[in-house]
Design a protein around this motif. Structure first.
Motif, PDB file in Angstrom:
ATOM      1  N   PHE A 260       4.492  67.630 -58.587  1.00 24.19           N
ATOM      2  CA  PHE A 260       5.929  67.502 -58.828  1.00 24.19           C
ATOM      3  C   PHE A 260       6.387  68.657 -59.715  1.00 24.19           C
ATOM      4  O   PHE A 260       5.595  69.259 -60.428  1.00 24.19           O
ATOM      5  CB  PHE A 260       6.251  66.177 -59.529  1.00 24.19           C
ATOM      6  N   GLU A 261       7.691  68.915 -59.678  1.00 25.44           N
ATOM      7  CA  GLU A 261       8.251  69.994 -60.496  1.00 25.44           C
ATOM      8  C   GLU A 261       9.640  69.597 -60.964  1.00 25.44           C
ATOM      9  O   GLU A 261      10.401  68.947 -60.228  1.00 25.44           O
ATOM     10  CB  GLU A 261       8.327  71.269 -59.654  1.00 25.44           C
ATOM     11  N   ASN A 262       9.959  69.991 -62.203  1.00 30.70           N
ATOM     12  CA  ASN A 262      11.317  69.723 -62.681  1.00 30.70           C
ATOM     13  C   ASN A 262      12.177  70.981 -62.581  1.00 30.70           C
ATOM     14  O   ASN A 262      11.715  72.037 -62.138  1.00 30.70           O
ATOM     15  CB  ASN A 262      11.302  69.152 -64.105  1.00 30.70           C
ATOM     16  N   GLU A 263      13.416  70.882 -63.020  1.00 32.03           N
ATOM     17  CA  GLU A 263      14.370  71.979 -62.846  1.00 32.03           C
ATOM     18  C   GLU A 263      13.999  73.225 -63.652  1.00 32.03           C
ATOM     19  O   GLU A 263      14.501  74.320 -63.381  1.00 32.03           O
ATOM     20  CB  GLU A 263      15.769  71.516 -63.245  1.00 32.03           C
ATOM     21  N   HIS A 264      13.119  73.060 -64.632  1.00 25.83           N
ATOM     22  CA  HIS A 264      12.681  74.190 -65.445  1.00 25.83           C
ATOM     23  C   HIS A 264      11.379  74.800 -64.934  1.00 25.83           C
ATOM     24  O   HIS A 264      10.817  75.693 -65.569  1.00 25.83           O
ATOM     25  CB  HIS A 264      12.509  73.753 -66.900  1.00 25.83           C
ATOM     26  N   GLY A 265      10.898  74.292 -63.793  1.00 25.82           N
ATOM     27  CA  GLY A 265       9.668  74.806 -63.225  1.00 25.82           C
ATOM     28  C   GLY A 265       8.415  74.211 -63.841  1.00 25.82           C
ATOM     29  O   GLY A 265       7.302  74.664 -63.553  1.00 25.82           O
ATOM     30  N   GLN A 266       8.586  73.212 -64.686  1.00 23.60           N
ATOM     31  CA  GLN A 266       7.421  72.561 -65.300  1.00 23.60           C
ATOM     32  C   GLN A 266       6.762  71.653 -64.270  1.00 23.60           C
ATOM     33  O   GLN A 266       7.424  70.890 -63.572  1.00 23.60           O
ATOM     34  CB  GLN A 266       7.856  71.741 -66.511  1.00 23.60           C
ATOM     35  N   GLU A 267       5.432  71.765 -64.175  1.00 27.91           N
ATOM     36  CA  GLU A 267       4.680  71.049 -63.141  1.00 27.91           C
ATOM     37  C   GLU A 267       3.961  69.834 -63.710  1.00 27.91           C
ATOM     38  O   GLU A 267       3.393  69.888 -64.808  1.00 27.91           O
ATOM     39  CB  GLU A 267       3.665  72.010 -62.511  1.00 27.91           C
ATOM     40  N   HIS A 268       3.975  68.748 -62.959  1.00 29.29           N
ATOM     41  CA  HIS A 268       3.292  67.508 -63.319  1.00 29.29           C
ATOM     42  C   HIS A 268       2.543  67.013 -62.081  1.00 29.29           C
ATOM     43  O   HIS A 268       2.912  67.353 -60.947  1.00 29.29           O
ATOM     44  CB  HIS A 268       4.289  66.437 -63.761  1.00 29.29           C
ATOM     45  N   VAL A 269       1.520  66.206 -62.279  1.00 28.87           N
ATOM     46  CA  VAL A 269       0.799  65.669 -61.129  1.00 28.87           C
ATOM     47  C   VAL A 269       0.557  64.170 -61.282  1.00 28.87           C
ATOM     48  O   VAL A 269       0.560  63.619 -62.387  1.00 28.87           O
ATOM     49  CB  VAL A 269      -0.568  66.370 -60.899  1.00 28.87           C
ATOM     50  N   LEU A 270       0.366  63.543 -60.146  1.00 32.53           N
ATOM     51  CA  LEU A 270       0.023  62.126 -60.075  1.00 32.53           C
ATOM     52  C   LEU A 270      -1.242  61.992 -59.236  1.00 32.53           C
ATOM     53  O   LEU A 270      -1.341  62.594 -58.162  1.00 32.53           O
ATOM     54  CB  LEU A 270       1.173  61.328 -59.453  1.00 32.53           C
ATOM     55  N   LEU A 271      -2.221  61.257 -59.742  1.00 34.21           N
ATOM     56  CA  LEU A 271      -3.424  60.938 -58.982  1.00 34.21           C
ATOM     57  C   LEU A 271      -3.312  59.501 -58.506  1.00 34.21           C
ATOM     58  O   LEU A 271      -3.077  58.600 -59.313  1.00 34.21           O
ATOM     59  CB  LEU A 271      -4.679  61.083 -59.849  1.00 34.21           C
ATOM     60  N   SER A 272      -3.493  59.267 -57.215  1.00 34.36           N
ATOM     61  CA  SER A 272      -3.312  57.910 -56.694  1.00 34.36           C
ATOM     62  C   SER A 272      -4.510  57.446 -55.884  1.00 34.36           C
ATOM     63  O   SER A 272      -5.250  58.238 -55.306  1.00 34.36           O
ATOM     64  CB  SER A 272      -2.041  57.817 -55.839  1.00 34.36           C
ATOM     65  N   VAL A 273      -4.654  56.143 -55.864  1.00 36.29           N
ATOM     66  CA  VAL A 273      -5.655  55.457 -55.046  1.00 36.29           C
ATOM     67  C   VAL A 273      -4.970  54.247 -54.418  1.00 36.29           C
ATOM     68  O   VAL A 273      -4.314  53.460 -55.122  1.00 36.29           O
ATOM     69  CB  VAL A 273      -6.851  54.977 -55.889  1.00 36.29           C
ATOM     70  N   GLY A 274      -5.077  54.106 -53.101  1.00 41.77           N
ATOM     71  CA  GLY A 274      -4.563  52.914 -52.429  1.00 41.77           C
ATOM     72  C   GLY A 274      -3.070  52.722 -52.501  1.00 41.77           C
ATOM     73  O   GLY A 274      -2.584  51.579 -52.478  1.00 41.77           O
ATOM     74  N   LEU A 275      -2.300  53.814 -52.581  1.00 41.36           N
ATOM     75  CA  LEU A 275      -0.846  53.723 -52.667  1.00 41.36           C
ATOM     76  C   LEU A 275      -0.194  54.547 -51.556  1.00 41.36           C
ATOM     77  O   LEU A 275      -0.730  55.590 -51.174  1.00 41.36           O
ATOM     78  CB  LEU A 275      -0.358  54.244 -54.026  1.00 41.36           C
ATOM     79  N   PRO A 276       0.970  54.086 -51.065  1.00 45.55           N
ATOM     80  CA  PRO A 276       1.611  52.806 -51.361  1.00 45.55           C
ATOM     81  C   PRO A 276       0.738  51.626 -50.915  1.00 45.55           C
ATOM     82  O   PRO A 276       0.051  51.706 -49.886  1.00 45.55           O
ATOM     83  CB  PRO A 276       2.918  52.841 -50.555  1.00 45.55           C
ATOM     84  N   SER A 277       0.771  50.553 -51.681  1.00 48.33           N
ATOM     85  CA  SER A 277      -0.074  49.403 -51.402  1.00 48.33           C
ATOM     86  C   SER A 277       0.483  48.593 -50.233  1.00 48.33           C
ATOM     87  O   SER A 277       1.696  48.393 -50.125  1.00 48.33           O
ATOM     88  CB  SER A 277      -0.167  48.511 -52.637  1.00 48.33           C
ATOM     89  N   THR A 278      -0.413  48.153 -49.357  1.00 47.07           N
ATOM     90  CA  THR A 278      -0.009  47.295 -48.240  1.00 47.07           C
ATOM     91  C   THR A 278      -0.275  45.822 -48.538  1.00 47.07           C
ATOM     92  O   THR A 278       0.037  44.964 -47.728  1.00 47.07           O
ATOM     93  CB  THR A 278      -0.778  47.694 -46.963  1.00 47.07           C
ATOM     94  N   ASP A 279      -0.840  45.550 -49.718  1.00 44.91           N
ATOM     95  CA  ASP A 279      -1.155  44.186 -50.129  1.00 44.91           C
ATOM     96  C   ASP A 279      -0.223  43.786 -51.266  1.00 44.91           C
ATOM     97  O   ASP A 279      -0.362  44.277 -52.392  1.00 44.91           O
ATOM     98  CB  ASP A 279      -2.614  44.098 -50.592  1.00 44.91           C
TER      99      ASP A 279
END
Length: 204
Positions: free
Chosen positions: A22-41
């Protein structure tokens, strides 16, 4: 403007994740680590951790904080749970930046605690913000979660976003003789859910 950029597979020593950039308007970068998402349960409530970047702890294994052990334990717990995410926010040193963090470390070496060191530099005790969390959580479909944290501010912020936090899961790991006082100060002076006396790991 906060926006999703891309995602990819990320095999790690703790298991396989999907890494989302992901990135914001200032170019700062962030990340998300996911497992099993979106969840179907619908009965499987995601386990999530909001983790602010800590180069010294996450990458270099610093014993001055508990950040590295918290990150690794969160990755292990989310893998074991099979459904969840780590929101990795690029706000080093509780938002004051890496250089100021090292300046604060120098004051701590002189005997000042983690809170007073920031204040002596004319900086806030905690300058972190969590606006990026909203787009991250929406991106992976999280509206209900179990939150891995000792920080009441993170709990309150998710609730303000309308996330149904059904449980706070404590994450007190990596305590040693170099960070025990730091953790005690966070409990006594910053309101974190940390016992007044923290137990030092016998491994250190």
């Amino acid at each position: 403007m906060y926006q999703f950029i891309s995602k990819a597979n990320l095999p790690t020593v703790h298991g396989d994740f999907i890494i989302h950039a992901f990135e914001n308007e200032h170019g700062q970068e962030h990340v998300l680590l996911s497992v099993g998402l979106p969840s179907t349960d619908p009965d499987k409530i995601p386990l999530i951790r909001i983790h602010s970047e800590c180069l010294t702890g996450d990458a270099f294994g610093s014993l001055k904080c508990d950040c590295g052990p918290q990150l690794n334990t969160a990755m292990q717990m989310i893998q074991a749970h099979g459904c969840g995410a780590i929101l990795y926010l690029r706000q080093e040193g509780r938002g004051i930046g890496l250089v100021n963090k090292i300046r604060a470390y120098a004051l701590q070496d002189q005997g000042h605690d983690t809170l007073d060191a920031n204040l002596m530099l004319g900086l806030p005790a905690d300058a972190r913000t969590y606006e990026m969390c909203e787009i991250m959580l929406k991106h992976v479909g999280i509206t209900k979660a179990k939150l891995l944290t000792n920080n009441p501010n993170k709990l309150a912020y998710l609730q303000e976003l309308g996330i149904d936090v059904v449980e706070r899961v404590p994450l007190l790991v990596g305590v040693n003789q170099f960070n025990a006082e730091y953790l005690a100060i966070k409990g006594a002076r910053m309101g974190h859910f940390i016992p007044s006396e923290v137990k030092i790991s016998p491994k250190i």
